[in-house]
Design a protein around this motif. Sequence first.
Motif, PDB file in Angstrom:
ATOM      1  N   GLN A   1      21.034  36.352   5.461  1.00  0.00           N
ATOM      2  CA  GLN A   1      21.716  35.069   5.232  1.00  0.00           C
ATOM      3  C   GLN A   1      21.063  34.352   4.068  1.00  0.00           C
ATOM      4  O   GLN A   1      21.734  33.745   3.247  1.00  0.00           O
ATOM      5  CB  GLN A   1      21.529  34.168   6.460  1.00  0.00           C
TER       6      GLN A   1
ATOM      7  N   ARG B   1      21.039  37.736  11.594  1.00  0.00           N
ATOM      8  CA  ARG B   1      20.527  37.013  10.433  1.00  0.00           C
ATOM      9  C   ARG B   1      20.342  37.943   9.250  1.00  0.00           C
ATOM     10  O   ARG B   1      20.134  37.515   8.134  1.00  0.00           O
ATOM     11  CB  ARG B   1      19.209  36.352  10.780  1.00  0.00           C
TER      12      ARG B   1
ATOM     13  N   ILE C   1      16.977  30.478  19.214  1.00  0.00           N
ATOM     14  CA  ILE C   1      16.797  29.910  17.880  1.00  0.00           C
ATOM     15  C   ILE C   1      15.603  30.573  17.201  1.00  0.00           C
ATOM     16  O   ILE C   1      14.796  31.222  17.860  1.00  0.00           O
ATOM     17  CB  ILE C   1      16.540  28.383  17.937  1.00  0.00           C
ATOM     18  N   SER C   2      15.491  30.372  15.882  1.00  0.00           N
ATOM     19  CA  SER C   2      14.407  31.039  15.183  1.00  0.00           C
ATOM     20  C   SER C   2      13.359  30.079  14.631  1.00  0.00           C
ATOM     21  O   SER C   2      12.495  30.492  13.869  1.00  0.00           O
ATOM     22  CB  SER C   2      14.970  31.933  14.074  1.00  0.00           C
ATOM     23  N   ALA C   3      13.411  28.808  15.028  1.00  0.00           N
ATOM     24  CA  ALA C   3      12.359  27.881  14.594  1.00  0.00           C
ATOM     25  C   ALA C   3      12.324  26.643  15.482  1.00  0.00           C
ATOM     26  O   ALA C   3      13.367  26.182  15.950  1.00  0.00           O
ATOM     27  CB  ALA C   3      12.584  27.454  13.149  1.00  0.00           C
TER      28      ALA C   3
ATOM     29  N   SER D   1      20.427  24.991  10.041  1.00  0.00           N
ATOM     30  CA  SER D   1      20.029  26.386   9.819  1.00  0.00           C
ATOM     31  C   SER D   1      20.905  26.994   8.727  1.00  0.00           C
ATOM     32  O   SER D   1      21.969  26.452   8.391  1.00  0.00           O
ATOM     33  CB  SER D   1      20.174  27.177  11.115  1.00  0.00           C
ATOM     34  N   LEU D   2      20.472  28.129   8.220  1.00  0.00           N
ATOM     35  CA  LEU D   2      21.278  28.811   7.207  1.00  0.00           C
ATOM     36  C   LEU D   2      22.618  29.224   7.799  1.00  0.00           C
ATOM     37  O   LEU D   2      23.639  29.207   7.118  1.00  0.00           O
ATOM     38  CB  LEU D   2      20.534  30.037   6.661  1.00  0.00           C
ATOM     39  N   SER D   3      22.606  29.568   9.103  1.00  0.00           N
ATOM     40  CA  SER D   3      23.882  29.961   9.717  1.00  0.00           C
ATOM     41  C   SER D   3      24.831  28.759   9.804  1.00  0.00           C
ATOM     42  O   SER D   3      26.045  28.925   9.656  1.00  0.00           O
ATOM     43  CB  SER D   3      23.667  30.592  11.098  1.00  0.00           C
ATOM     44  N   ASP D   4      24.292  27.550   9.997  1.00  0.00           N
ATOM     45  CA  ASP D   4      25.150  26.357  10.010  1.00  0.00           C
ATOM     46  C   ASP D   4      25.840  26.196   8.648  1.00  0.00           C
ATOM     47  O   ASP D   4      27.022  25.875   8.571  1.00  0.00           O
ATOM     48  CB  ASP D   4      24.322  25.091  10.300  1.00  0.00           C
TER      49      ASP D   4
ATOM     50  N   THR E   1      22.447  20.688  13.916  1.00  0.00           N
ATOM     51  CA  THR E   1      22.345  20.339  15.340  1.00  0.00           C
ATOM     52  C   THR E   1      21.524  19.061  15.473  1.00  0.00           C
ATOM     53  O   THR E   1      20.461  18.942  14.851  1.00  0.00           O
ATOM     54  CB  THR E   1      21.649  21.488  16.105  1.00  0.00           C
TER      55      THR E   1
ATOM     56  N   PRO F   1      10.711  22.701  15.474  1.00  0.00           N
ATOM     57  CA  PRO F   1       9.956  21.660  14.765  1.00  0.00           C
ATOM     58  C   PRO F   1       8.760  21.202  15.602  1.00  0.00           C
ATOM     59  O   PRO F   1       8.860  21.064  16.814  1.00  0.00           O
ATOM     60  CB  PRO F   1      10.959  20.514  14.606  1.00  0.00           C
TER      61      PRO F   1
ATOM     62  N   ARG G   1      25.993  36.795  15.034  1.00  0.00           N
ATOM     63  CA  ARG G   1      24.789  35.976  14.936  1.00  0.00           C
ATOM     64  C   ARG G   1      23.606  36.755  14.352  1.00  0.00           C
ATOM     65  O   ARG G   1      22.457  36.371  14.536  1.00  0.00           O
ATOM     66  CB  ARG G   1      24.404  35.389  16.304  1.00  0.00           C
TER      67      ARG G   1
ATOM     68  N   ALA H   1      15.101  21.542  20.479  1.00  0.00           N
ATOM     69  CA  ALA H   1      13.872  22.115  21.034  1.00  0.00           C
ATOM     70  C   ALA H   1      12.723  21.756  20.103  1.00  0.00           C
ATOM     71  O   ALA H   1      12.777  22.062  18.910  1.00  0.00           O
ATOM     72  CB  ALA H   1      14.015  23.627  21.135  1.00  0.00           C
TER      73      ALA H   1
HETATM   74  P1  ADP Z   1      19.684  31.019  11.999  1.00  0.00           P
HETATM   75  O1  ADP Z   1      20.830  31.555  12.819  1.00  0.00           O
HETATM   76  O2  ADP Z   1      20.101  30.560  10.627  1.00  0.00           O
HETATM   77  O3  ADP Z   1      18.464  31.873  12.006  1.00  0.00           O
HETATM   78  P2  ADP Z   1      18.743  29.429  14.194  1.00  0.00           P
HETATM   79  O4  ADP Z   1      18.788  30.632  15.060  1.00  0.00           O
HETATM   80  O5  ADP Z   1      17.441  28.722  14.113  1.00  0.00           O
HETATM   81  O6  ADP Z   1      19.207  29.688  12.718  1.00  0.00           O
HETATM   82  O7  ADP Z   1      19.849  28.396  14.652  1.00  0.00           O
HETATM   83  C1  ADP Z   1      20.952  28.717  15.470  1.00  0.00           C
HETATM   84  C2  ADP Z   1      21.652  27.412  15.872  1.00  0.00           C
HETATM   85  O8  ADP Z   1      20.766  26.626  16.655  1.00  0.00           O
HETATM   86  C3  ADP Z   1      22.057  26.545  14.695  1.00  0.00           C
HETATM   87  O9  ADP Z   1      23.317  25.974  14.961  1.00  0.00           O
HETATM   88  C4  ADP Z   1      20.977  25.472  14.612  1.00  0.00           C
HETATM   89  O10 ADP Z   1      21.480  24.231  14.149  1.00  0.00           O
HETATM   90  C5  ADP Z   1      20.513  25.366  16.052  1.00  0.00           C
HETATM   91  N1  ADP Z   1      19.059  25.110  16.116  1.00  0.00           N
HETATM   92  C6  ADP Z   1      18.110  25.589  15.288  1.00  0.00           C
HETATM   93  N2  ADP Z   1      16.883  25.165  15.641  1.00  0.00           N
HETATM   94  C7  ADP Z   1      17.047  24.394  16.730  1.00  0.00           C
HETATM   95  C8  ADP Z   1      16.153  23.636  17.577  1.00  0.00           C
HETATM   96  N3  ADP Z   1      14.829  23.627  17.371  1.00  0.00           N
HETATM   97  N4  ADP Z   1      16.691  22.956  18.620  1.00  0.00           N
HETATM   98  C9  ADP Z   1      18.021  22.981  18.849  1.00  0.00           C
HETATM   99  N5  ADP Z   1      18.903  23.655  18.097  1.00  0.00           N
HETATM  100  C10 ADP Z   1      18.440  24.353  17.042  1.00  0.00           C
END
Ligand code: ADP
Length: 324
Positions: A160, A138, A214-216, A303-306, A189, A218, A136, A194
């Motif tokens: 990523q 980034r 998570i990293s963002a 997300s970019l990881s998705d 997701t 909305p 996981r 959140a």
């Molecule tokens: P990345 O790993 O690309 O930095 P995130 O850490 O934000 O992205 O996302 C990790 C997982 O959590 C992904 O599967 C994403 O769809 C989900 N996710 C991202 N933001 C949110 C949110 N605000 N609420 C719930 N799930 C989220």
Amino acid sequence: SGPLDKEQMQGLRGVREFLKVRTSYDVLPLSFRLVVLDNNLLIKKSLNILIQNGIVSAPLWDSQNSAFAGLLTSTDFINVIQYYCQFPDEIAHIDQFRLSSLRDIERAIGVLPLETVSVHPMRPLYEACRRMLKTRARRIPLVDRDDETGREMVVSVITQYRILKFIAVNNEQYTMLLKKPVRELGLGTYKDLATATMGSSVLDVIHLMVKYNISAVPIIDRDNKVLNLFEAVDVIPCIKGGAYDELSATVGEALSRRAEEFGGIYTCNEDDRLDAIFDTIRKSRVHRLIVVDDDNRLKGIISLSDILKYVLLYGEEDDDIRGN
Ligand code: ADP
């Protein structure tokens, strides 16, 4: 399975083959600069350096042992903030913390240290991608060894974001085959999202990011319409100069202080196809996509990881990292 499935698999296979014949080194621009921070630097100073250089992360160097000492990222600053919340009386000490104290901070607040994976720049890019998904991470540092001194050298860091950009720019003939819409792929997701409002405090949003890992987050209004997005990197300017007490400010106030060069947020619709998403990645600085309906109401987040996960693992037999 219909012709669309066949084309989709053909596209995915093309991209996967590409990642196997390219190396992490290929992703790097011809010329680049790398800011490496000495582990002995005050955390407070490191913030200023990141901001001045317009970057959000940097490799750390242990000059005593001449060794790579991990990556400094926004997660570290979020850890310092959590430390501040748990030990508010320590504020005078926090000001004196050095980057080398980050591991102690992790221990004090009880978070597991992030695994510092690195890859050799000449290994296949596919391997770096797999490793990113598994841990996981980034971003991953590219670490080589100096032939003469035998010492570790950090060549660069790949993210990523850079990898997806590299895929998008070089594989248009394959990404154009990815004609399935986001909805059908279940990309992203859509449940238990959140979210926060403009009136939430920055601290509340940080706690959400920690809780959900998570990293963002909305930012929505009362009709569930998307107004903005608070990202982990937005934390950096908030604590500039050690202003931890300002974390009680609202998201609205914090976002109004965003740098001029902020690239904006990107949205998409559930009916958008993956090829269109790759077009967006090719053209813009996308770090994630917010999925909205026709009235701009929040539906989900990609997300970019998705995206990376889908591109690498969909339909593979050993999709053990997918977690389902
Ligand atoms: P990345 O790993 O690309 O930095 P995130 O850490 O934000 O992205 O996302 C990790 C997982 O959590 C992904 O599967 C994403 O769809 C989900 N996710 C991202 N933001 C949110 C949110 N605000 N609420 C719930 N799930 C989220």
